[in-house]
Motif scaffolding. Sequence first.
Motif, PDB file in Angstrom:
ATOM      1  N   ILE A 216      -5.548   4.334   2.651  1.00  0.00           N
ATOM      2  CA  ILE A 216      -6.049   3.030   2.043  1.00  0.00           C
ATOM      3  C   ILE A 216      -5.432   3.292   1.028  1.00  0.00           C
ATOM      4  O   ILE A 216      -5.489   2.557  -0.257  1.00  0.00           O
ATOM      5  N   ALA A 217      -5.411   4.469   0.133  1.00  0.00           N
ATOM      6  CA  ALA A 217      -3.957   4.264  -1.550  1.00  0.00           C
ATOM      7  C   ALA A 217      -2.831   4.121  -1.430  1.00  0.00           C
ATOM      8  O   ALA A 217      -2.341   3.785  -1.883  1.00  0.00           O
ATOM      9  N   GLY A 218      -2.069   3.895   0.242  1.00  0.00           N
ATOM     10  CA  GLY A 218      -0.632   3.487   0.073  1.00  0.00           C
ATOM     11  C   GLY A 218      -0.457   2.164  -1.104  1.00  0.00           C
ATOM     12  O   GLY A 218       0.542   2.426  -1.050  1.00  0.00           O
ATOM     13  N   PRO A 219      -1.268   1.255  -0.544  1.00  0.00           N
ATOM     14  CA  PRO A 219      -0.979  -0.028  -1.841  1.00  0.00           C
ATOM     15  C   PRO A 219      -1.000   0.131  -3.110  1.00  0.00           C
ATOM     16  O   PRO A 219      -0.758   0.051  -3.655  1.00  0.00           O
ATOM     17  N   ALA A 220      -2.179   0.782  -3.761  1.00  0.00           N
ATOM     18  CA  ALA A 220      -2.379   1.516  -5.347  1.00  0.00           C
ATOM     19  C   ALA A 220      -1.415   2.059  -5.512  1.00  0.00           C
ATOM     20  O   ALA A 220      -1.012   2.004  -6.465  1.00  0.00           O
ATOM     21  N   PHE A 221      -0.696   3.062  -4.821  1.00  0.00           N
ATOM     22  CA  PHE A 221       1.162   3.909  -4.659  1.00  0.00           C
ATOM     23  C   PHE A 221       2.166   2.927  -4.270  1.00  0.00           C
ATOM     24  O   PHE A 221       3.508   3.294  -4.495  1.00  0.00           O
TER      25      PHE A 221
ATOM     26  N   TRP B 125       3.435   9.361  -2.471  1.00  0.00           N
ATOM     27  CA  TRP B 125       2.452   9.415  -2.313  1.00  0.00           C
ATOM     28  C   TRP B 125       2.433   9.592  -0.515  1.00  0.00           C
ATOM     29  O   TRP B 125       2.266  10.336   0.391  1.00  0.00           O
ATOM     30  N   GLN B 126       4.204   8.870   0.125  1.00  0.00           N
ATOM     31  CA  GLN B 126       4.093  10.250   1.854  1.00  0.00           C
ATOM     32  C   GLN B 126       5.015  11.733   0.993  1.00  0.00           C
ATOM     33  O   GLN B 126       4.079  12.345   2.411  1.00  0.00           O
ATOM     34  N   LEU B 127       4.588  11.882   0.359  1.00  0.00           N
ATOM     35  CA  LEU B 127       5.190  13.156   0.470  1.00  0.00           C
ATOM     36  C   LEU B 127       3.819  14.451   0.524  1.00  0.00           C
ATOM     37  O   LEU B 127       3.614  15.330   0.703  1.00  0.00           O
ATOM     38  N   ILE B 128       2.614  13.562   0.063  1.00  0.00           N
ATOM     39  CA  ILE B 128       1.182  14.282  -0.274  1.00  0.00           C
ATOM     40  C   ILE B 128       0.803  14.325   1.179  1.00  0.00           C
ATOM     41  O   ILE B 128       0.423  14.957   1.892  1.00  0.00           O
TER      42      ILE B 128
END
Length: 59
Positions: free
Chosen positions: A34-39, A45-48
């Motif tokens: 869900i946080a993808g678009p915000a970041f 974001w992918q590394l997390i």
Amino acid sequence: MEKAFNRLAEIVAHAAGRAWAFVLCVVSVVLWAIAGPAFHYSETWQLIINTATTIVSRP
């Protein structure tokens, strides 16, 4: 020291095998998605998620 480590490993393994641990993992992945678009689907974001799943799945 080895006895303390073995006890800790036993506790962690027992906790990781519980239903609530699975639910926590699923919720974490859903929140991450869900946080993808915000970041803006950034490398960070992918590394997390890559780092988290690697840590959890390493024997």
